[in-house]
Design an enzyme around this catalytic site. Structure first.
Site, short mmCIF file in Angstrom:
data_model
loop_
_atom_site.label_atom_id
_atom_site.label_comp_id
_atom_site.label_asym_id
_atom_site.label_seq_id
_atom_site.Cartn_x
_atom_site.Cartn_y
_atom_site.Cartn_z
N LYS A 292 -6.10 -14.30 11.56
CA LYS A 292 -4.96 -13.23 11.59
C LYS A 292 -5.53 -11.93 11.75
O LYS A 292 -5.75 -11.09 10.40
CB LYS A 292 -3.97 -13.68 10.84
CG LYS A 292 -2.81 -13.18 11.24
CD LYS A 292 -2.54 -11.81 11.13
CE LYS A 292 -2.17 -11.11 9.83
NZ LYS A 292 -1.83 -9.50 10.36
N GLU B 260 -11.18 -9.59 -0.88
CA GLU B 260 -11.91 -8.21 -0.91
C GLU B 260 -10.75 -7.27 -0.70
O GLU B 260 -10.22 -6.99 0.27
CB GLU B 260 -12.76 -8.03 0.49
CG GLU B 260 -13.77 -9.17 0.46
CD GLU B 260 -14.98 -9.16 -0.86
OE1 GLU B 260 -15.00 -8.12 -1.57
OE2 GLU B 260 -15.52 -10.01 -1.07
N CYS C 167 -13.24 0.79 2.88
CA CYS C 167 -12.88 0.27 1.47
C CYS C 167 -13.99 0.71 0.35
O CYS C 167 -13.71 1.23 -0.71
CB CYS C 167 -12.81 -1.04 1.28
SG CYS C 167 -14.48 -2.03 1.63
N GLU D 146 -5.98 4.54 -4.72
CA GLU D 146 -6.70 4.44 -3.51
C GLU D 146 -5.65 5.31 -2.40
O GLU D 146 -4.67 4.91 -2.06
CB GLU D 146 -6.89 2.99 -3.08
CG GLU D 146 -7.53 3.08 -1.59
CD GLU D 146 -7.91 1.69 -1.20
OE1 GLU D 146 -6.95 0.77 -1.10
OE2 GLU D 146 -8.96 1.40 -1.06
P1 NDP Z 1 -3.31 -4.78 4.18
O1 NDP Z 1 -3.23 -5.20 2.85
O2 NDP Z 1 -1.74 -3.94 4.44
O3 NDP Z 1 -3.43 -5.62 5.49
C1 NDP Z 1 -4.56 -6.36 5.47
C2 NDP Z 1 -3.95 -7.80 6.23
O4 NDP Z 1 -3.09 -8.39 5.65
C3 NDP Z 1 -3.41 -7.40 7.54
O5 NDP Z 1 -3.79 -8.40 8.63
C4 NDP Z 1 -2.04 -7.60 7.44
O6 NDP Z 1 -1.15 -7.71 8.31
C5 NDP Z 1 -2.23 -8.72 6.51
N1 NDP Z 1 -1.08 -8.80 5.51
C6 NDP Z 1 -0.11 -7.97 5.32
N2 NDP Z 1 0.96 -8.50 4.40
C7 NDP Z 1 0.54 -9.63 4.38
C8 NDP Z 1 1.14 -10.81 3.59
N3 NDP Z 1 2.12 -10.53 2.80
N4 NDP Z 1 0.54 -12.03 3.58
C9 NDP Z 1 -0.51 -12.07 4.14
N5 NDP Z 1 -1.21 -11.23 5.12
C10 NDP Z 1 -0.40 -10.01 4.96
O7 NDP Z 1 -4.57 -3.56 4.36
P2 NDP Z 1 -4.50 -2.72 5.71
O8 NDP Z 1 -4.80 -3.50 6.76
O9 NDP Z 1 -3.75 -1.64 5.38
O10 NDP Z 1 -6.18 -2.27 5.10
C11 NDP Z 1 -6.32 -1.21 4.20
C12 NDP Z 1 -6.75 -1.89 2.95
O11 NDP Z 1 -7.87 -2.69 2.80
C13 NDP Z 1 -7.31 -0.75 1.98
O12 NDP Z 1 -6.55 -1.07 0.75
C14 NDP Z 1 -8.74 -1.10 1.89
O13 NDP Z 1 -9.25 -0.66 0.58
C15 NDP Z 1 -8.84 -2.60 1.99
N6 NDP Z 1 -10.18 -2.86 2.53
C16 NDP Z 1 -10.93 -3.49 1.84
C17 NDP Z 1 -12.27 -3.96 2.13
C18 NDP Z 1 -13.12 -4.77 1.23
O14 NDP Z 1 -14.02 -5.29 1.65
N7 NDP Z 1 -12.97 -4.73 -0.12
C19 NDP Z 1 -12.44 -3.66 3.40
C20 NDP Z 1 -11.71 -2.99 4.25
C21 NDP Z 1 -10.52 -2.82 3.93
P3 NDP Z 1 -0.52 -6.40 9.33
O15 NDP Z 1 -1.56 -5.22 9.26
O16 NDP Z 1 -0.57 -7.10 10.62
O17 NDP Z 1 0.59 -6.15 8.58
#
Ligand code: NDP
Length: 506
Positions: free
Chosen positions: A185, A260, A294, A395
């Site tokens: 997803k 992550e 991230c 963040e």
């Molecule tokens: P989100 O947490 O908003 O979303 C990540 C994914 O989870 C998306 O596919 C999102 O869908 C989905 N999602 C949202 N809500 C839910 C839920 N309740 N249950 C299951 N899945 C859900 O993060 P972002 O996409 O905004 O990415 C940014 C964040 O990711 C930052 O905090 C960053 O630090 C972190 N990140 C961490 C990395 C690491 O390796 N540690 C690497 C890259 C990013 P949708 O977007 O379609 O709503």
């Protein structure tokens, strides 16, 4: 411009699913729609899980030798590898990376990762100990034993928008090489390359159900995590979402989790540093992908002996970065990913100002009419920030730096560790021994010395504290997709020698 249309990929077929809802991907550089996706319903997610379940439980995938799985996956990689410029364009049109970043890093990096993980998996010992089938084996108090690594089952992979293809590969490749099947997803902001990956699977004639791709928002991800038929969820995203996922996973079926999450990584600049190297290095550390990676350093901790000179040069260098169109090779920073993200970043800039941080460079929306349609934002550099300020703790995920003064190495360590996160850090110095000593004291999963944001497929990556659970990459990352099974075989020759002390002799 043609708007690309994508369908769900379930059980080896492309389908519009059961509902009629769709959503668009908007190019953050222009505000124009570049692609339309099916917004999967709960029934679609259930169908994808059921296809993955069937492929795992009764298909050939989990039972074939890893070398055969690798050979089949390599066919997919060849297809992806023949389309790098096209896929790179999709990446930057979805998420606002620059053409330079997408063509030199985001797509080739995804391929390099997959190849590195393939090498690791094909040389991984899936069986350890003394194989019970090949006796005679030594007889000890525990008999002969063997330890086997087996796939877990159905893996739900949920990815964010900032590295759509590479982060999909980080999950899909080790999961499939280990013998699991996957439902992927992607983020609704950047689903193109995950959908293109599905097309490559279809073209390579992969077994149906081995990879399924369902597009949609958070509800689609939540349906995946809540399903008792999914055995493992590998998630990359924000810490709050990760926390929610852990709750769902626990109440569904105690599924395995790899999380992550976010970070507030520091770049620590020591007083003996080569300033020319460190200034450019800190720009790379902090502003790659407009600060939306991230691991990006969002805190810069500078020794007071060089503070004024270093900060003067840093502000000057950042002020000269080119914020511009994503498809221009001379652009350094593209737009941030969405209007919502830009609003959020701007709110943080206002919070910084209201808490007394000094903006040595206050980036706003660029005035150029050429950029008016996109979600561009020039970088902001706050100097003389304090560790307790909101901009030093939370963040922001954008081009905003909090620069702080440190009085000593001890002070740098104390400030570096003083957030709820523990993802990464970098140390900039000419003294390797000093850097290694400091690295022992940093509470985070990755430390770079004179570098930042470099992640190898063969080295485990993940966070301490609220930056995550488990590891991706390397042998530890591969093992996240495997269960361990111990098989004991009692070869004790005579009944008296058995350890069955509770059973009286007859
Ligand atoms: P989100 O947490 O908003 O979303 C990540 C994914 O989870 C998306 O596919 C999102 O869908 C989905 N999602 C949202 N809500 C839910 C839920 N309740 N249950 C299951 N899945 C859900 O993060 P972002 O996409 O905004 O990415 C940014 C964040 O990711 C930052 O905090 C960053 O630090 C972190 N990140 C961490 C990395 C690491 O390796 N540690 C690497 C890259 C990013 P949708 O977007 O379609 O709503």
């Amino acid at each position: 411009m043609d708007v690309r249309q994508y369908e769900l990929y379930i059980a080896g077929r492309f389908t519009r699913g059961t509902g009629d809802a769709t959503f668009d991907s908007i190019n953050p550089a222009t505000g124009q729609t570049v692609a339309t996706f099916v917004d999967a319903s709960e029934a679609d997610v259930a169908a994808a899980i059921s296809a993955a379940r069937k492929a795992f439980d009764s298909g050939p995938w989990a039972r074939m030798p890893v070398a055969e799985r690798a050979e089949r996956l390599n066919r997919v990689l060849h297809i992806i590898g023949s389309r790098i410029p096209e896929l790179a364009q999709m990446e930057y049109q979805d998420n606002g990376a620059t053409v330079r970043q997408a063509t030199s890093f985001m797509v080739p990096g995804a391929l390099a990762f997959a190849m590195g993980m393939t090498d690791l998996a094909t040389s991984f010992p899936f069986q350890e100990g003394i194989p019970v089938t090949t006796g005679p084996a030594p007889v000890g108090p525990y008999g002969a034993y063997t330890l086997k690594y087996e796939p877990i089952g159905v893996v739900g992979a949920i990815t964010p928008w900032n590295g759509p293809l590479i982060l999909a590969m980080w999950k899909v490749w080790p999961a499939l090489l280990a013998g699991n099947t996957v439902v992927l997803k992607p983020s609704e902001l950047a689903s193109s390359t995950a959908s293109e990956l599905a097309k490559a699977f279809a073209e390579a004639d992969m077994p149906p159900g081995v990879l399924n791709v369902v597009t949609g928002g958070g509800a689609v991800g939540a349906a995946l995590v809540k399903s008792p038929h999914v055995d493992h969820v590998s998630f990359t995203g924000g810490t709050e979402t990760g926390r929610q996922i852990a709750t769902y996973a626990a109440s569904a079926n105690l599924k395995r989790l790899t999380l992550e999450l976010g970070g507030k990584s520091p770049a620590i600049v020591l007083d003996d540093v080569d300033l020319d190297v460190a200034v450019d290095g800190v720009v790379w550390s902090t502003l790659f992908l407009s600060g939306q990676m991230c691991t990006c350093a969002s805190r810069v901790l500078v020794d007071n002996k060089i503070y004024d000179e270093f900060v003067g040069r840093l502000v000057d260098r950042i002020g000269k970065l080119v914020v511009g169109p994503t498809d221009d090779m001379s652009t350094d920073l593209g737009p941030v990913v969405s209007q919502r993200q830009r609003d959020r970043i701007e709110r943080y800039v206002q919070i910084g100002i209201s808490e007394g941080a000094v903006a040595a460079l206050e980036g706003g929306r660029p005035s150029s009419p050429e950029l008016a349609g996109g979600t561009y934002l020039e970088p902001t550099v706050f100097v003389d920030a304090t560790p307790a300020m909101t901009i030093s703790q939370e963040e922001i995920f954008g081009p905003v730096l909090a620069v702080m003064k440190t009085e000593s190495d001890d002070d740098a360590v104390r400030i570096a560790n003083d957030t709820p996160y523990g993802l990464a850090a970098s140390i900039w110095t000419s003294d390797t021994r000093r850097a290694l000593t400091l690295s022992d004291r940093l509470r985070c999963g990755t430390v770079w010395i004179n570098d930042h944001n470099i992640i190898s497929p063969s080295i485990p990556f993940g966070g301490f504290k609220m930056s995550g659970l488990g590891r991706e990459n390397g042998v530890s990352g591969f093992k996240e997709y495997l269960e361990q099974k111990a098989v004991y075989l009692d070869l004790t020759p005579s009944p008296e020698q058995h350890m069955w002390g509770l059973v009286a002799p007859r």
